[in-house]
Design a protein around this motif. Structure first.
Motif, PDB file in Angstrom:
ATOM      1  N   LYS A 265      -2.427   0.230  -4.504  1.00 21.88           N
ATOM      2  CA  LYS A 265      -2.244  -1.111  -3.969  1.00 21.88           C
ATOM      3  C   LYS A 265      -1.633  -1.987  -5.053  1.00 21.88           C
ATOM      4  O   LYS A 265      -2.030  -1.917  -6.215  1.00 21.88           O
ATOM      5  CB  LYS A 265      -3.580  -1.711  -3.511  1.00 21.88           C
ATOM      6  CG  LYS A 265      -3.490  -3.164  -3.053  1.00 21.88           C
ATOM      7  CD  LYS A 265      -4.883  -3.726  -2.755  1.00 21.88           C
ATOM      8  CE  LYS A 265      -4.818  -5.207  -2.393  1.00 21.88           C
ATOM      9  NZ  LYS A 265      -6.161  -5.780  -2.166  1.00 21.88           N
TER      10      LYS A 265
ATOM     11  N   TYR B 293       0.853  -1.186   0.000  1.00 21.40           N
ATOM     12  CA  TYR B 293       0.000   0.000   0.000  1.00 21.40           C
ATOM     13  C   TYR B 293       0.893   1.240   0.000  1.00 21.40           C
ATOM     14  O   TYR B 293       1.846   1.332   0.785  1.00 21.40           O
ATOM     15  CB  TYR B 293      -0.901   0.017   1.238  1.00 21.40           C
ATOM     16  CG  TYR B 293      -1.964  -1.049   1.241  1.00 21.40           C
ATOM     17  CD1 TYR B 293      -3.199  -0.824   0.626  1.00 21.40           C
ATOM     18  CD2 TYR B 293      -1.743  -2.287   1.847  1.00 21.40           C
ATOM     19  CE1 TYR B 293      -4.183  -1.805   0.625  1.00 21.40           C
ATOM     20  CE2 TYR B 293      -2.723  -3.270   1.839  1.00 21.40           C
ATOM     21  CZ  TYR B 293      -3.941  -3.016   1.223  1.00 21.40           C
ATOM     22  OH  TYR B 293      -4.900  -4.001   1.217  1.00 21.40           O
TER      23      TYR B 293
ATOM     24  N   ASN C  68       9.678   2.391   4.181  1.00 24.09           N
ATOM     25  CA  ASN C  68       8.628   1.387   4.256  1.00 24.09           C
ATOM     26  C   ASN C  68       8.507   0.771   5.640  1.00 24.09           C
ATOM     27  O   ASN C  68       9.454   0.776   6.433  1.00 24.09           O
ATOM     28  CB  ASN C  68       8.863   0.283   3.214  1.00 24.09           C
ATOM     29  CG  ASN C  68      10.168  -0.467   3.452  1.00 24.09           C
ATOM     30  OD1 ASN C  68      10.338  -1.157   4.441  1.00 24.09           O
ATOM     31  ND2 ASN C  68      11.105  -0.329   2.525  1.00 24.09           N
TER      32      ASN C  68
ATOM     33  N   THR D  40       3.866  -1.186   3.675  1.00 24.56           N
ATOM     34  CA  THR D  40       3.350   0.179   3.561  1.00 24.56           C
ATOM     35  C   THR D  40       4.498   1.090   3.172  1.00 24.56           C
ATOM     36  O   THR D  40       5.550   1.102   3.830  1.00 24.56           O
ATOM     37  CB  THR D  40       2.751   0.665   4.901  1.00 24.56           C
ATOM     38  OG1 THR D  40       1.788  -0.283   5.351  1.00 24.56           O
ATOM     39  CG2 THR D  40       2.082   2.019   4.732  1.00 24.56           C
TER      40      THR D  40
ATOM     41  N   ALA E 219      -5.069   4.713   1.310  1.00 24.64           N
ATOM     42  CA  ALA E 219      -3.920   4.359   0.475  1.00 24.64           C
ATOM     43  C   ALA E 219      -4.124   4.928  -0.920  1.00 24.64           C
ATOM     44  O   ALA E 219      -5.245   4.954  -1.444  1.00 24.64           O
ATOM     45  CB  ALA E 219      -3.771   2.846   0.406  1.00 24.64           C
TER      46      ALA E 219
END
Length: 305
Positions: free
Chosen positions: A34, A17, A106, A99, A31
């Motif tokens: 994806k 995401y 991340n 993420t 988000a």
């Protein structure tokens, strides 16, 4: 000469995401994108090695599910020998939730699944594979007792063993006896040694700590600050290539895989191999996704053409 590389490690399906910022505790955010892609530290490193030209074999496990079958096809598509990948009927294929915020940093949540269910009995004898190998690489997304057993076998065959201790947690004491080269980042190095990596002297102290505990050679990946190495009577720092990172997910894995593809088994080209691996990593962080971002040798060599 083409390096013969074995990777013991994880195979995951990554769901990523993309967000403006990481959520705070209790916060719900939207988000922007994806993506579902193949990943896992072991699989990423194997693909990085294969795309840089190494003859690569994989030892690991997937579930008897669609994700597992898709991941096997993905490895085979990259010309990786999957004869020693176990099909686990009792556990699902590993997965990761990634993420990524706008800066490129991340957060990763990993479900081990079949990766963590791997046992020495399941792997069995790999003597024939080890007889041909130059390097055996492992991480911390499969059980350490399997790594200990395979590293022990590898040493009996004269294979160079490389440990990437990620994600960071304590080290099985037996691994100190069988690891030739350890490659942590700053966080992982501090977790293992208790030494905070801040400058050259602390990096030297970290290398000394590992030597005193039985691991003779070390590299610390320092992100945008490059790579410090202390191995085979040589030490130094190789600077990073300055690029705009959009996703750092597979940066470390790309470095390790490219390194073992480029490093000569007699380790006479250390600085050159690190530079090559840094170039590979710099390309990976400029693209989204883990495995999809890993470059091929032709792309890496084009940087210098």
């Amino acid at each position: 000469m083409t390096n013969q590389v074995i990777v013991l490690g994880s195979i995951n399906v990554d769901t990523t995401y993309r967000v403006e910022h990481f959520p705070q505790p209790g916060e719900t955010i939207s988000a922007n994108d994806k993506q579902i892609a193949p990943g896992g530290k072991g699989a990423n490193q194997a693909v990085a090695a294969a795309r840089s030209g190494a003859h690569t074999a994989f030892i690991g496990a997937v579930g008897n599910d669609d994700d597992g079958r898709a991941m096997l096809k993905q490895l085979q598509k990259n010309y990786i020998d999957t004869q020693h990948v176990i099909i686990d009927n009792d556990h699902a294929t590993g997965s990761a939730l990634v993420t990524v915020e706008e800066s490129g940093q991340n957060d990763i949540l990993v479900y081990g699944g079949a990766n963590q269910a791997l046992t020495t009995t399941m792997v069995g004898s790999v003597d024939e594979l080890l007889e041909q190998a130059d390097f055996l690489v492992a991480q911390f997304e499969t059980p350490q007792e399997v790594t200990v057993d395979l590293f022990r076998q590898a040493k009996a065959h004269g294979v160079i063993t490389i440990l990437n201790p990620a994600p960071a947690h304590s080290l099985d004491p037996a691994l100190f006896s069988y690891t030739d080269l350890i490659i942590p980042n700053e966080t992982e190095a501090e977790k293992l040694t208790g030494i905070t990596v801040t400058d050259h002297s602390s990096m030297q102290a970290t290398a000394t700590w590992f030597r005193q505990h039985g691991i003779p050679n070390m590299m610390i990946t320092l992100g945008k600050h490059g790579v410090f190495y202390s191995l085979f009577d040589q030490s130094g720092t190789v600077p990073a290539f300055r690029v705009k990172a959009v996703d750092t997910t597979a940066a470390g894995d790309t470095f390790v895989g490219a390194l073992v593809a480029e490093l000569k088994p007699d380790v006479t080209n250390i600085a050159q191999a690190i530079t090559y691996a840094q170039q590979a990593s710099s390309l990976a962080v400029q693209k989204h996704g883990a495995m999809p971002s890993i470059p091929y040798r032709s792309m890496i060599e084009a940087i210098n053409s």
